[in-house]
Scaffold this motif. Structure first.
Motif, PDB file in Angstrom:
ATOM      1  N   ALA A 140       0.197 -33.874  18.434  1.00 54.63           N
ATOM      2  CA  ALA A 140      -0.538 -35.067  18.870  1.00 54.63           C
ATOM      3  C   ALA A 140      -0.078 -35.590  20.220  1.00 54.63           C
ATOM      4  N   VAL A 141       1.148 -35.234  20.658  1.00 58.03           N
ATOM      5  CA  VAL A 141       1.605 -35.664  21.984  1.00 58.03           C
ATOM      6  C   VAL A 141       1.358 -34.586  23.038  1.00 58.03           C
ATOM      7  N   GLY A 142       0.633 -33.518  22.655  1.00 62.38           N
ATOM      8  CA  GLY A 142       0.225 -32.506  23.610  1.00 62.38           C
ATOM      9  C   GLY A 142       1.130 -31.309  23.732  1.00 62.38           C
ATOM     10  N   THR A 143       2.083 -31.162  22.813  1.00 64.39           N
ATOM     11  CA  THR A 143       3.003 -30.023  22.860  1.00 64.39           C
ATOM     12  C   THR A 143       2.550 -28.956  21.871  1.00 64.39           C
ATOM     13  N   PRO A 144       2.309 -27.719  22.321  1.00 62.98           N
ATOM     14  CA  PRO A 144       1.901 -26.666  21.376  1.00 62.98           C
ATOM     15  C   PRO A 144       3.033 -26.371  20.405  1.00 62.98           C
ATOM     16  N   VAL A 145       2.690 -26.136  19.161  1.00 63.80           N
ATOM     17  CA  VAL A 145       3.712 -25.983  18.123  1.00 63.80           C
ATOM     18  C   VAL A 145       3.280 -24.942  17.105  1.00 63.80           C
ATOM     19  N   ILE A 146       4.256 -24.167  16.650  1.00 61.55           N
ATOM     20  CA  ILE A 146       4.097 -23.363  15.436  1.00 61.55           C
ATOM     21  C   ILE A 146       5.062 -23.958  14.431  1.00 61.55           C
ATOM     22  N   ASP A 147       4.531 -24.390  13.307  1.00 60.82           N
ATOM     23  CA  ASP A 147       5.348 -25.190  12.391  1.00 60.82           C
ATOM     24  C   ASP A 147       5.761 -24.462  11.117  1.00 60.82           C
ATOM     25  N   THR A 148       5.577 -23.150  11.074  1.00 66.81           N
ATOM     26  CA  THR A 148       5.998 -22.378   9.894  1.00 66.81           C
ATOM     27  C   THR A 148       6.851 -21.189  10.333  1.00 66.81           C
ATOM     28  N   MET A 149       7.875 -21.476  11.117  1.00 64.39           N
ATOM     29  CA  MET A 149       8.777 -20.430  11.599  1.00 64.39           C
ATOM     30  C   MET A 149       9.944 -20.206  10.639  1.00 64.39           C
ATOM     31  N   GLY A 150       9.924 -20.838   9.496  1.00 66.90           N
ATOM     32  CA  GLY A 150      11.008 -20.708   8.536  1.00 66.90           C
ATOM     33  C   GLY A 150      10.907 -19.447   7.704  1.00 66.90           C
ATOM     34  N   VAL A 151      11.616 -19.445   6.594  1.00 64.88           N
ATOM     35  CA  VAL A 151      11.689 -18.271   5.724  1.00 64.88           C
ATOM     36  C   VAL A 151      10.352 -17.991   5.053  1.00 64.88           C
ATOM     37  N   ARG A 152      10.233 -16.799   4.544  1.00 62.21           N
ATOM     38  CA  ARG A 152       9.123 -16.504   3.642  1.00 62.21           C
ATOM     39  C   ARG A 152       9.535 -16.944   2.240  1.00 62.21           C
ATOM     40  N   GLY A 153       8.631 -17.632   1.579  1.00 64.02           N
ATOM     41  CA  GLY A 153       8.936 -18.127   0.238  1.00 64.02           C
ATOM     42  C   GLY A 153       7.708 -18.770  -0.361  1.00 64.02           C
ATOM     43  N   GLY A 154       7.899 -19.464  -1.461  1.00 65.50           N
ATOM     44  CA  GLY A 154       6.763 -20.081  -2.134  1.00 65.50           C
ATOM     45  C   GLY A 154       7.217 -20.987  -3.259  1.00 65.50           C
ATOM     46  N   GLY A 155       6.232 -21.466  -4.024  1.00 63.76           N
ATOM     47  CA  GLY A 155       6.508 -22.368  -5.138  1.00 63.76           C
ATOM     48  C   GLY A 155       7.094 -23.693  -4.713  1.00 63.76           C
ATOM     49  N   ILE A 156       6.900 -24.065  -3.431  1.00 66.36           N
ATOM     50  CA  ILE A 156       7.552 -25.268  -2.932  1.00 66.36           C
ATOM     51  C   ILE A 156       7.013 -26.509  -3.645  1.00 66.36           C
ATOM     52  N   HIS A 157       7.861 -27.515  -3.720  1.00 65.36           N
ATOM     53  CA  HIS A 157       7.565 -28.779  -4.400  1.00 65.36           C
ATOM     54  C   HIS A 157       7.431 -28.577  -5.904  1.00 65.36           C
ATOM     55  N   SER A 158       8.053 -27.545  -6.433  1.00 65.46           N
ATOM     56  CA  SER A 158       8.015 -27.286  -7.867  1.00 65.46           C
ATOM     57  C   SER A 158       9.306 -26.592  -8.283  1.00 65.46           C
ATOM     58  N   PRO A 159       9.626 -26.578  -9.584  1.00 66.43           N
ATOM     59  CA  PRO A 159      10.818 -25.850 -10.042  1.00 66.43           C
ATOM     60  C   PRO A 159      10.732 -24.337  -9.866  1.00 66.43           C
ATOM     61  N   GLU A 160       9.596 -23.834  -9.390  1.00 65.08           N
ATOM     62  CA  GLU A 160       9.456 -22.409  -9.111  1.00 65.08           C
ATOM     63  C   GLU A 160       9.745 -22.064  -7.657  1.00 65.08           C
ATOM     64  N   GLU A 161      10.219 -23.012  -6.871  1.00 68.42           N
ATOM     65  CA  GLU A 161      10.478 -22.750  -5.454  1.00 68.42           C
ATOM     66  C   GLU A 161      11.406 -21.553  -5.276  1.00 68.42           C
ATOM     67  N   PHE A 162      11.041 -20.679  -4.331  1.00 73.77           N
ATOM     68  CA  PHE A 162      11.866 -19.492  -4.115  1.00 73.77           C
ATOM     69  C   PHE A 162      11.908 -19.112  -2.650  1.00 73.77           C
ATOM     70  N   LEU A 163      12.977 -18.433  -2.288  1.00 76.22           N
ATOM     71  CA  LEU A 163      13.213 -17.887  -0.965  1.00 76.22           C
ATOM     72  C   LEU A 163      13.332 -16.375  -1.075  1.00 76.22           C
ATOM     73  N   ILE A 164      12.647 -15.639  -0.204  1.00 81.79           N
ATOM     74  CA  ILE A 164      12.808 -14.185  -0.118  1.00 81.79           C
ATOM     75  C   ILE A 164      14.002 -13.928   0.797  1.00 81.79           C
ATOM     76  N   VAL A 165      15.096 -13.442   0.212  1.00 80.87           N
ATOM     77  CA  VAL A 165      16.372 -13.361   0.932  1.00 80.87           C
ATOM     78  C   VAL A 165      16.257 -12.506   2.188  1.00 80.87           C
ATOM     79  N   ASP A 166      15.540 -11.404   2.121  1.00 81.86           N
ATOM     80  CA  ASP A 166      15.421 -10.516   3.280  1.00 81.86           C
ATOM     81  C   ASP A 166      14.753 -11.203   4.471  1.00 81.86           C
ATOM     82  N   SER A 167      14.035 -12.297   4.209  1.00 81.39           N
ATOM     83  CA  SER A 167      13.321 -12.942   5.308  1.00 81.39           C
ATOM     84  C   SER A 167      14.244 -13.772   6.196  1.00 81.39           C
TER      85      SER A 167
END
Length: 399
Positions: free
Chosen positions: A352-379
């Motif tokens: 919104a302030v005019g700066t280009p951004v990629i906001d999902t540069m983190g790990v590969r994973g899923g199940g976020i916001h739940s007890p199934e949240e997981f991280l793929i270690v190799d990522s």
């Protein structure tokens, strides 16, 4: 990685030596729900220690004032944890912003508190993907670029309240984003590595309705039912939804004994606009609903809230940044794709302030916001390499 130059290869190798998995485990073992100030303070100290190996001074920034509407209709201040800020080479001609958050959605009394190693190469645990693993990736990438003498300047902001809207950190993030060449945020990618592209915005509102109490049997006509009036506002707002505007009347607090006409109700509503025009339409819907119901039900209405996450389109600059990351991924034998999403994050405020951004540069994973949240270690190593080479190429090529 035959398409990397020697400097990039050295940065990737150095980043891979970072204790990303150990850090993720240690940080995820500490509960840091947004309201757990003690847990956030502990994690902030751990992060500050990890960041201290980088040039520049780590600063703990006091949270800005923020407030909420309680079920009794009162407006009260909210306490938040402090935020981390690191500035490196502030006078460099090219500068980046890297952001992440230390808070999770799991409060101190949530049953999901432990880490489990799974035989499929994933770790299940609170915050492993969202985003303590991402923070480990970010720091590893910065360690990699510093090891090879990258001249680019950068700010790092790690806030303590992203999961509840970044109300006490939005101004800090927006100030750090202004004037930057680009920004990288370390929300998790999808399990297959897909990134978030365009995002809609969000707005959360608490609408306080004050009526008049009366006996439900003896003189109900003298009462003004706040719950009914709140429901009428909810129905009017729900009618404003469209394919480009999601409206979710989520909760009504209020009411009491069956024999009393309720004199107070608080309606909670979430809006998800796709663009600025839909924000304007939503604001108009709120104004019209409040005016109509105030008159029809003879009640007083107060509206609290805002559109705190603007929509994030993919403009020309953002498209160039995505293309750079895509090409970098290809040189690392990673297939990088992206798709639009309805979710929101600090990337919305950065764009919104005019700066280009990629906001999902983190790990590969899923199940976020739940007890199934997981991280793929190799990522961990994979995504650290992607960030390190992306940063080196931004330093060399710009956008």
């Amino acid at each position: 990685m035959a398409r990397l130059n020697p400097t990039e290869e050295r940065a990737v190798a150095h980043a891979a030596q970072s204790p990303m998995l150990a850090r993720t485990r240690a940080w995820s073992a500490v509960n840091s729900g947004t309201a757990n100030l003690a847990g956030l303070a502990t994690v902030a100290d751990m992060l500050a220690e990890a960041l201290s190996a980088l040039p520049g001074k780590v600063t703990l920034v006091a949270p800005a004032a923020a407030e909420r509407v309680t079920p009794d209709g009162a407006v009260r201040a909210i306490d938040h944890g402090r935020h981390l800020h690191l500035a490196v080479r502030p006078d460099a001609p090219r500068r980046l912003l890297l952001t992440g958050h230390m808070d999770t959605v799991y409060p101190a009394d949530h049953p999901f508190q432990t880490l489990v190693d799974r035989p499929d190469g994933t770790i299940n645990g609170p915050g492993v993907a969202d985003m303590k693993g991402g923070l480990a990736v970010m720091i590893a990438a910065l360690e990699g670029i510093e090891a090879v003498g990258c001249p680019i300047g950068y700010d790092v902001v790690i806030n303590s309240d992203e999961e509840t809207g970044s109300f006490s950190s939005a101004a800090l993030i927006e100030a750090a984003a202004r004037g930057k060449l680009a920004a990288l945020t370390y929300e998790p990618a999808l399990p297959d590595g897909t990134l978030a592209g365009a995002r809609g915005g969000t707005g959360n509102f608490s609408i306080v309705v004050r009526g008049r109490a009366a006996h439900a049997g003896r003189n109900p006509e003298e009462g003004r039912n706040a719950v009914v009036a709140a429901a009428a506002i909810a129905l009017r707002l729900d009618a404003a939804k469209s394919p480009r505007l999601s409206v979710n009347p989520a909760r009504i607090d209020g009411g009491g004994p069956n024999n009393v006409v309720p004199d107070l109700a608080v309606l909670r509503v979430n809006f998800r606009p796709k663009d600025a025009d839909e924000i304007a339409r939503a604001r108009q819907a709120i104004d019209e609903a409040v005016a109509a119901v105030t008159t029809a039900h003879d009640v007083a209405v107060e509206v609290h809230g805002s559109f705190n996450r603007p929509p994030k389109p993919i403009d020309a600059q953002a498209a160039r940044l995505f293309d750079l990351v895509r090409r970098t991924g290809a040189d690392l034998d990673l297939s990088i794709a992206w798709r639009d999403t309805g979710g929101v994050c600090d990337g919305n405020n950065i764009a919104a302030v005019g700066t280009p951004v990629i906001d999902t540069m983190g790990v590969r994973g899923g199940g976020i916001h739940s007890p199934e949240e997981f991280l793929i270690v190799d990522s961990l190593a994979e995504r650290a390499a992607l960030s390190a080479v992306t940063i080196l190429r931004l330093a060399e090529e710009g956008l």
